[in-house]
Scaffold this motif. Sequence first.
Motif, PDB file in Angstrom:
ATOM      1  N   MET A  28       0.842  -1.184   0.000  1.00  0.00           N
ATOM      2  CA  MET A  28       0.000   0.000   0.000  1.00  0.00           C
ATOM      3  C   MET A  28       0.883   1.241   0.000  1.00  0.00           C
ATOM      4  O   MET A  28       1.915   1.288   0.655  1.00  0.00           O
ATOM      5  CB  MET A  28      -0.930   0.014   1.208  1.00  0.00           C
ATOM      6  N   ILE A  29       0.433   2.258  -0.727  1.00  0.00           N
ATOM      7  CA  ILE A  29       1.101   3.559  -0.745  1.00  0.00           C
ATOM      8  C   ILE A  29       0.223   4.561  -0.002  1.00  0.00           C
ATOM      9  O   ILE A  29      -0.983   4.639  -0.243  1.00  0.00           O
ATOM     10  CB  ILE A  29       1.339   4.053  -2.182  1.00  0.00           C
ATOM     11  N   SER A  30       0.844   5.306   0.892  1.00  0.00           N
ATOM     12  CA  SER A  30       0.156   6.386   1.589  1.00  0.00           C
ATOM     13  C   SER A  30       0.609   7.701   0.969  1.00  0.00           C
ATOM     14  O   SER A  30       1.790   8.056   1.040  1.00  0.00           O
ATOM     15  CB  SER A  30       0.499   6.377   3.083  1.00  0.00           C
ATOM     16  N   PHE A  31      -0.325   8.397   0.331  1.00  0.00           N
ATOM     17  CA  PHE A  31      -0.065   9.731  -0.196  1.00  0.00           C
ATOM     18  C   PHE A  31      -0.374  10.707   0.927  1.00  0.00           C
ATOM     19  O   PHE A  31      -1.518  10.779   1.384  1.00  0.00           O
ATOM     20  CB  PHE A  31      -0.946  10.026  -1.407  1.00  0.00           C
ATOM     21  N   ILE A  32       0.624  11.433   1.385  1.00  0.00           N
ATOM     22  CA  ILE A  32       0.451  12.327   2.526  1.00  0.00           C
ATOM     23  C   ILE A  32       0.641  13.763   2.058  1.00  0.00           C
ATOM     24  O   ILE A  32       1.716  14.142   1.582  1.00  0.00           O
ATOM     25  CB  ILE A  32       1.443  11.985   3.652  1.00  0.00           C
ATOM     26  N   LEU A  33      -0.420  14.547   2.180  1.00  0.00           N
ATOM     27  CA  LEU A  33      -0.410  15.948   1.779  1.00  0.00           C
ATOM     28  C   LEU A  33      -0.386  16.793   3.042  1.00  0.00           C
ATOM     29  O   LEU A  33      -1.256  16.657   3.900  1.00  0.00           O
ATOM     30  CB  LEU A  33      -1.656  16.274   0.959  1.00  0.00           C
ATOM     31  N   ILE A  34       0.616  17.653   3.169  1.00  0.00           N
ATOM     32  CA  ILE A  34       0.685  18.550   4.320  1.00  0.00           C
ATOM     33  C   ILE A  34       0.556  19.978   3.790  1.00  0.00           C
ATOM     34  O   ILE A  34       1.199  20.342   2.818  1.00  0.00           O
ATOM     35  CB  ILE A  34       1.982  18.360   5.126  1.00  0.00           C
ATOM     36  N   CYS A  35      -0.312  20.743   4.406  1.00  0.00           N
ATOM     37  CA  CYS A  35      -0.573  22.097   3.883  1.00  0.00           C
ATOM     38  C   CYS A  35      -0.951  23.068   4.986  1.00  0.00           C
ATOM     39  O   CYS A  35      -1.436  22.680   6.044  1.00  0.00           O
ATOM     40  CB  CYS A  35      -1.730  22.070   2.882  1.00  0.00           C
ATOM     41  N   LYS A  36      -0.765  24.320   4.651  1.00  0.00           N
ATOM     42  CA  LYS A  36      -1.293  25.438   5.440  1.00  0.00           C
ATOM     43  C   LYS A  36      -1.616  26.552   4.454  1.00  0.00           C
ATOM     44  O   LYS A  36      -0.744  27.007   3.707  1.00  0.00           O
ATOM     45  CB  LYS A  36      -0.285  25.932   6.473  1.00  0.00           C
ATOM     46  N   ASN A  37      -2.866  26.956   4.432  1.00  0.00           N
ATOM     47  CA  ASN A  37      -3.323  28.058   3.585  1.00  0.00           C
ATOM     48  C   ASN A  37      -2.967  27.849   2.106  1.00  0.00           C
ATOM     49  O   ASN A  37      -2.336  28.693   1.481  1.00  0.00           O
ATOM     50  CB  ASN A  37      -2.767  29.388   4.092  1.00  0.00           C
ATOM     51  N   GLU A  38      -3.373  26.731   1.574  1.00  0.00           N
ATOM     52  CA  GLU A  38      -3.104  26.398   0.170  1.00  0.00           C
ATOM     53  C   GLU A  38      -4.406  26.255  -0.625  1.00  0.00           C
ATOM     54  O   GLU A  38      -4.506  25.417  -1.523  1.00  0.00           O
ATOM     55  CB  GLU A  38      -2.294  25.102   0.078  1.00  0.00           C
ATOM     56  N   SER A  39      -5.375  27.083  -0.336  1.00  0.00           N
ATOM     57  CA  SER A  39      -6.680  26.948  -1.003  1.00  0.00           C
ATOM     58  C   SER A  39      -6.580  27.076  -2.520  1.00  0.00           C
ATOM     59  O   SER A  39      -7.376  26.481  -3.239  1.00  0.00           O
ATOM     60  CB  SER A  39      -7.686  27.963  -0.450  1.00  0.00           C
ATOM     61  N   TYR A  40      -5.608  27.808  -3.009  1.00  0.00           N
ATOM     62  CA  TYR A  40      -5.468  27.978  -4.457  1.00  0.00           C
ATOM     63  C   TYR A  40      -4.815  26.772  -5.135  1.00  0.00           C
ATOM     64  O   TYR A  40      -4.898  26.632  -6.355  1.00  0.00           O
ATOM     65  CB  TYR A  40      -4.655  29.243  -4.772  1.00  0.00           C
ATOM     66  N   ASN A  41      -4.155  25.915  -4.358  1.00  0.00           N
ATOM     67  CA  ASN A  41      -3.413  24.801  -4.934  1.00  0.00           C
ATOM     68  C   ASN A  41      -3.916  23.417  -4.548  1.00  0.00           C
ATOM     69  O   ASN A  41      -3.621  22.445  -5.242  1.00  0.00           O
ATOM     70  CB  ASN A  41      -1.934  24.895  -4.517  1.00  0.00           C
ATOM     71  N   ILE A  42      -4.638  23.296  -3.445  1.00  0.00           N
ATOM     72  CA  ILE A  42      -4.937  21.973  -2.898  1.00  0.00           C
ATOM     73  C   ILE A  42      -5.802  21.125  -3.825  1.00  0.00           C
ATOM     74  O   ILE A  42      -5.583  19.925  -3.951  1.00  0.00           O
ATOM     75  CB  ILE A  42      -5.547  22.074  -1.473  1.00  0.00           C
ATOM     76  N   ILE A  75       4.820   2.320   1.870  1.00  0.00           N
ATOM     77  CA  ILE A  75       5.501   3.395   1.153  1.00  0.00           C
ATOM     78  C   ILE A  75       4.781   4.705   1.467  1.00  0.00           C
ATOM     79  O   ILE A  75       3.562   4.791   1.325  1.00  0.00           O
ATOM     80  CB  ILE A  75       5.487   3.148  -0.373  1.00  0.00           C
ATOM     81  N   LEU A  76       5.548   5.690   1.908  1.00  0.00           N
ATOM     82  CA  LEU A  76       4.971   7.000   2.210  1.00  0.00           C
ATOM     83  C   LEU A  76       5.418   7.973   1.135  1.00  0.00           C
ATOM     84  O   LEU A  76       6.606   8.124   0.872  1.00  0.00           O
ATOM     85  CB  LEU A  76       5.451   7.490   3.578  1.00  0.00           C
ATOM     86  N   PHE A  77       4.453   8.631   0.509  1.00  0.00           N
ATOM     87  CA  PHE A  77       4.719   9.574  -0.571  1.00  0.00           C
ATOM     88  C   PHE A  77       4.240  10.939  -0.113  1.00  0.00           C
ATOM     89  O   PHE A  77       3.040  11.142   0.067  1.00  0.00           O
ATOM     90  CB  PHE A  77       3.988   9.126  -1.843  1.00  0.00           C
ATOM     91  N   PHE A  78       5.177  11.864   0.091  1.00  0.00           N
ATOM     92  CA  PHE A  78       4.814  13.199   0.560  1.00  0.00           C
ATOM     93  C   PHE A  78       4.752  14.157  -0.608  1.00  0.00           C
ATOM     94  O   PHE A  78       5.561  14.155  -1.470  1.00  0.00           O
ATOM     95  CB  PHE A  78       5.851  13.723   1.565  1.00  0.00           C
TER      96      PHE A  78
END
Length: 86
Positions: free
Chosen positions: A1-15, A83-86
């Motif tokens: 299994m692959i874990s896609f990990i998205l970390i953000c702060k104030n990314e409303s235009y890109n998320i 597998i961790l994918f950041f």
Amino acid sequence: MISFILICKNESYNIDACIQMVLKTIELHKNLSFEIIYVDSNSTDNTLEIVLNYHNISVYKINSKSNAAIARNVGATNAKGEILFF
């Protein structure tokens, strides 16, 4: 299994575009076992609301002081993938 990990702060235009690219990658590999994790570092815009429109994403919110390392650790700690994918 692959874990896609998205970390953000104030990314409303890109998320949204970021999530769409992850979903496209998953779609191209139909037999891929995956999960998507979103870690919000106390956004003050509507980034979190955009993410919550997606139903297959695990959401974690950091309400205290945060940085990229802390957010990655939150994602990694909660990930089920080998597998961790950041």
